[in-house]
Design a protein around this motif. Sequence first.
Motif, PDB file in Angstrom:
ATOM      1  N   ALA A 112       0.671  -1.381   0.212  1.00  0.00           N
ATOM      2  CA  ALA A 112      -0.146  -0.269   0.271  1.00  0.00           C
ATOM      3  C   ALA A 112       0.744   1.316  -0.164  1.00  0.00           C
ATOM      4  O   ALA A 112       2.050   1.328   0.545  1.00  0.00           O
ATOM      5  CB  ALA A 112      -1.339   0.529   1.459  1.00  0.00           C
ATOM      6  N   SER A 113       0.270   2.117  -1.059  1.00  0.00           N
ATOM      7  CA  SER A 113       1.218   3.838  -0.884  1.00  0.00           C
ATOM      8  C   SER A 113       0.648   5.218   0.564  1.00  0.00           C
ATOM      9  O   SER A 113      -1.246   4.742   0.062  1.00  0.00           O
ATOM     10  CB  SER A 113       1.144   4.042  -2.258  1.00  0.00           C
ATOM     11  N   TYR A 114       1.271   4.977   0.718  1.00  0.00           N
ATOM     12  CA  TYR A 114       1.028   6.175   1.757  1.00  0.00           C
ATOM     13  C   TYR A 114       1.192   7.910   1.638  1.00  0.00           C
ATOM     14  O   TYR A 114       2.226   7.937   1.469  1.00  0.00           O
ATOM     15  CB  TYR A 114       0.766   5.504   3.409  1.00  0.00           C
ATOM     16  N   LEU A 171       5.016  17.953   8.108  1.00  0.00           N
ATOM     17  CA  LEU A 171       6.112  17.649   7.376  1.00  0.00           C
ATOM     18  C   LEU A 171       5.669  16.398   6.651  1.00  0.00           C
ATOM     19  O   LEU A 171       4.600  15.894   6.606  1.00  0.00           O
ATOM     20  CB  LEU A 171       6.807  16.379   8.344  1.00  0.00           C
ATOM     21  N   GLY A 172       5.681  16.250   5.404  1.00  0.00           N
ATOM     22  CA  GLY A 172       4.837  15.629   4.031  1.00  0.00           C
ATOM     23  C   GLY A 172       5.409  14.022   3.706  1.00  0.00           C
ATOM     24  O   GLY A 172       6.951  14.580   3.902  1.00  0.00           O
ATOM     25  N   LEU A 173       4.949  12.621   4.250  1.00  0.00           N
ATOM     26  CA  LEU A 173       6.225  11.612   3.893  1.00  0.00           C
ATOM     27  C   LEU A 173       4.853  11.140   3.526  1.00  0.00           C
ATOM     28  O   LEU A 173       4.128  10.915   3.093  1.00  0.00           O
ATOM     29  CB  LEU A 173       5.684  11.152   5.523  1.00  0.00           C
ATOM     30  N   ASP A 174       5.260  10.176   1.974  1.00  0.00           N
ATOM     31  CA  ASP A 174       5.331   9.628   1.083  1.00  0.00           C
ATOM     32  C   ASP A 174       5.923   8.470   1.281  1.00  0.00           C
ATOM     33  O   ASP A 174       7.215   8.239   1.045  1.00  0.00           O
ATOM     34  CB  ASP A 174       5.032   9.866  -0.776  1.00  0.00           C
ATOM     35  N   PHE A 175       5.365   6.378   1.169  1.00  0.00           N
ATOM     36  CA  PHE A 175       6.258   5.768   0.948  1.00  0.00           C
ATOM     37  C   PHE A 175       5.376   4.735   1.169  1.00  0.00           C
ATOM     38  O   PHE A 175       3.884   5.092   1.036  1.00  0.00           O
ATOM     39  CB  PHE A 175       6.743   5.591   2.889  1.00  0.00           C
ATOM     40  N   ASP A 176       5.743   3.963   0.865  1.00  0.00           N
ATOM     41  CA  ASP A 176       5.456   2.078   0.433  1.00  0.00           C
ATOM     42  C   ASP A 176       5.359   1.179   1.561  1.00  0.00           C
ATOM     43  O   ASP A 176       6.927   1.503   3.003  1.00  0.00           O
ATOM     44  CB  ASP A 176       6.034   1.006  -0.970  1.00  0.00           C
ATOM     45  N   CYS A 177       4.273   0.826   1.976  1.00  0.00           N
ATOM     46  CA  CYS A 177       3.764  -0.290   2.945  1.00  0.00           C
ATOM     47  C   CYS A 177       3.743  -1.797   2.293  1.00  0.00           C
ATOM     48  O   CYS A 177       3.137  -1.688   1.837  1.00  0.00           O
ATOM     49  CB  CYS A 177       3.405  -0.072   4.025  1.00  0.00           C
ATOM     50  N   ARG A 178       4.959  -2.792   2.629  1.00  0.00           N
ATOM     51  CA  ARG A 178       4.572  -4.551   2.292  1.00  0.00           C
ATOM     52  C   ARG A 178       3.572  -4.704   3.296  1.00  0.00           C
ATOM     53  O   ARG A 178       2.954  -4.791   3.962  1.00  0.00           O
ATOM     54  CB  ARG A 178       5.850  -5.141   2.759  1.00  0.00           C
ATOM     55  N   LEU A 202       6.398  15.252  15.963  1.00  0.00           N
ATOM     56  CA  LEU A 202       5.592  14.776  15.372  1.00  0.00           C
ATOM     57  C   LEU A 202       4.557  15.660  16.274  1.00  0.00           C
ATOM     58  O   LEU A 202       4.988  14.862  17.633  1.00  0.00           O
ATOM     59  CB  LEU A 202       5.121  13.920  14.629  1.00  0.00           C
ATOM     60  N   SER A 203       3.150  15.788  15.870  1.00  0.00           N
ATOM     61  CA  SER A 203       2.254  15.868  17.114  1.00  0.00           C
ATOM     62  C   SER A 203       1.020  15.331  15.836  1.00  0.00           C
ATOM     63  O   SER A 203       0.228  15.291  14.653  1.00  0.00           O
ATOM     64  CB  SER A 203       1.143  17.452  16.804  1.00  0.00           C
ATOM     65  N   ILE A 204       1.047  13.597  16.370  1.00  0.00           N
ATOM     66  CA  ILE A 204       0.858  12.521  15.783  1.00  0.00           C
ATOM     67  C   ILE A 204      -0.364  12.447  15.417  1.00  0.00           C
ATOM     68  O   ILE A 204      -1.309  12.286  14.864  1.00  0.00           O
ATOM     69  CB  ILE A 204       1.013  11.549  16.218  1.00  0.00           C
ATOM     70  N   ASP A 205      -1.603  12.644  16.842  1.00  0.00           N
ATOM     71  CA  ASP A 205      -3.036  12.879  16.893  1.00  0.00           C
ATOM     72  C   ASP A 205      -3.350  14.206  15.776  1.00  0.00           C
ATOM     73  O   ASP A 205      -4.692  13.944  15.380  1.00  0.00           O
ATOM     74  CB  ASP A 205      -3.254  13.272  18.355  1.00  0.00           C
ATOM     75  N   ALA A 206      -2.653  14.305  15.459  1.00  0.00           N
ATOM     76  CA  ALA A 206      -3.337  16.123  14.575  1.00  0.00           C
ATOM     77  C   ALA A 206      -2.316  15.406  12.761  1.00  0.00           C
ATOM     78  O   ALA A 206      -2.885  15.767  12.018  1.00  0.00           O
ATOM     79  CB  ALA A 206      -2.640  16.923  14.460  1.00  0.00           C
ATOM     80  N   ALA A 207      -2.551  14.416  13.209  1.00  0.00           N
ATOM     81  CA  ALA A 207      -2.094  13.698  11.421  1.00  0.00           C
ATOM     82  C   ALA A 207      -3.090  13.714  10.693  1.00  0.00           C
ATOM     83  O   ALA A 207      -3.925  12.886  11.442  1.00  0.00           O
ATOM     84  CB  ALA A 207      -1.359  12.619  12.091  1.00  0.00           C
ATOM     85  N   ASP A 208      -2.781  14.014   9.601  1.00  0.00           N
ATOM     86  CA  ASP A 208      -3.794  13.376   8.119  1.00  0.00           C
ATOM     87  C   ASP A 208      -3.486  12.283   7.367  1.00  0.00           C
ATOM     88  O   ASP A 208      -2.058  12.469   6.883  1.00  0.00           O
ATOM     89  CB  ASP A 208      -3.766  14.626   7.558  1.00  0.00           C
ATOM     90  N   ILE A 209      -3.441  11.237   7.497  1.00  0.00           N
ATOM     91  CA  ILE A 209      -3.025  10.133   7.252  1.00  0.00           C
ATOM     92  C   ILE A 209      -4.511   9.552   5.341  1.00  0.00           C
ATOM     93  O   ILE A 209      -4.813   9.773   6.170  1.00  0.00           O
ATOM     94  CB  ILE A 209      -2.495   8.693   7.880  1.00  0.00           C
ATOM     95  N   ALA A 210      -3.434   9.675   4.883  1.00  0.00           N
ATOM     96  CA  ALA A 210      -4.080   9.464   3.185  1.00  0.00           C
ATOM     97  C   ALA A 210      -3.461   7.614   2.627  1.00  0.00           C
ATOM     98  O   ALA A 210      -2.520   7.410   2.436  1.00  0.00           O
ATOM     99  CB  ALA A 210      -4.270  10.406   2.434  1.00  0.00           C
ATOM    100  N   ARG A 211      -4.391   6.723   2.574  1.00  0.00           N
ATOM    101  CA  ARG A 211      -4.009   5.564   1.293  1.00  0.00           C
ATOM    102  C   ARG A 211      -4.142   5.936   0.466  1.00  0.00           C
ATOM    103  O   ARG A 211      -5.303   5.988   0.058  1.00  0.00           O
ATOM    104  CB  ARG A 211      -4.211   4.263   2.302  1.00  0.00           C
ATOM    105  N   THR A 212      -3.097   5.702  -0.384  1.00  0.00           N
ATOM    106  CA  THR A 212      -2.713   6.888  -1.556  1.00  0.00           C
ATOM    107  C   THR A 212      -3.416   5.541  -3.026  1.00  0.00           C
ATOM    108  O   THR A 212      -4.254   5.472  -4.399  1.00  0.00           O
ATOM    109  CB  THR A 212      -2.139   7.747  -2.316  1.00  0.00           C
ATOM    110  N   ALA A 213      -2.946   4.033  -2.492  1.00  0.00           N
ATOM    111  CA  ALA A 213      -2.894   2.945  -3.655  1.00  0.00           C
ATOM    112  C   ALA A 213      -2.497   1.854  -3.328  1.00  0.00           C
ATOM    113  O   ALA A 213      -2.166   1.450  -2.307  1.00  0.00           O
ATOM    114  CB  ALA A 213      -1.491   3.339  -4.679  1.00  0.00           C
ATOM    115  N   LEU A 214      -3.794   0.781  -3.202  1.00  0.00           N
ATOM    116  CA  LEU A 214      -3.633  -0.558  -2.404  1.00  0.00           C
ATOM    117  C   LEU A 214      -2.882  -1.502  -4.351  1.00  0.00           C
ATOM    118  O   LEU A 214      -3.534  -1.633  -5.047  1.00  0.00           O
ATOM    119  CB  LEU A 214      -4.460  -0.963  -2.007  1.00  0.00           C
TER     120      LEU A 214
END
Length: 232
Positions: A112-114, A171-178, A202-214
Motif C-alpha cells: 500500500a502507498s501512503y 512534514l509531508g511523508l510518502d512511502f510504500d508499506c509491504r 511530531l503531533s501524531i494525533d493531528a496527522a492527516d493519513i491517506a492511503r493512496t494505492a493498494l
Amino acid sequence: MKLRVQITKERGIRFISHLEYQKTLEKAIRRARIPVAYSQGFNPHMRFSLASALGVGVTSQCEFMELKLREERPLKELVDALAANLPMGIHVVAADLCDDKAPKLMAKAAGASYHVSVPCASAPDGALAAYGAASEVSFVKAHSKAKGSPRTIPVKEFISDLSWHWDGRDLGLDFDCRITPTGSMKAREFLEVLAEQFGLPLSIDAADIARTALYARDAAGLKVPLLQAARA
C-alpha cells in the motif's frame, strides 16, 4: 461470478471503524438490490469482503470490496445501482466482474502507498536520515485485546524508503508499506517509530493519513493495479 469494486473512504467518514464501514456498505448493497449471494445455515451472511482493513482516521481512494453474485448482471447496471445508493464519503472509482474461481483480492495485495501530513516542530533532516541509514528498526506492538504476548515488527522490512518535504510547520511523508501473508504495519505505528526512536517532534494525533494505492506485484516485482492483477 464476483463483482469487485474500488471505492473511497473520504474525510467526512474517516473516523468510523472498519466494522461500521463494512455495515454501511452492506446496507448500500441491499438498497441497490444487488443480487449478492448469501452463506448457508441458520444465520446466513452476505458473501461480501473488503480487501484490507483501514485504520480509524485514515482516508483512502483505494478500498476494494468483493461480492459473490447469485446471478449475472451487466457490470454497468450493477455499478450504477450501487453508486446511486452509497452514502456521503464513499464513491465508486473502478469495478469489474470475474469468475468465482479467481483468487480473492486480499490474496493478491502486496503493498500500500501512503501520504501523510503531520505537524513537526523542527527540521526533520537528521532524524529521517538516521532512519534511512538504519539497517534494522523494530516496533513492539501490544496485543489488540491486551492478552497474549506483544509482537515485534521489523519496520524496515515493511517500510524501507520514504520521501519527504517540510514547510517549516507540517512534514509531508510518502512511502510504500509491504503487505505479507502474516500482516503489515499501520501508518500511525510508523509515525510512532519516527517520534519515539528517532526523536521527530511530531503531533501524531493531528496527522492527516491517506492511503493512496493498494497494489499487487508481478513476477518482476513491479507494481500492478489490484483489479488488473486479480484478473490475471
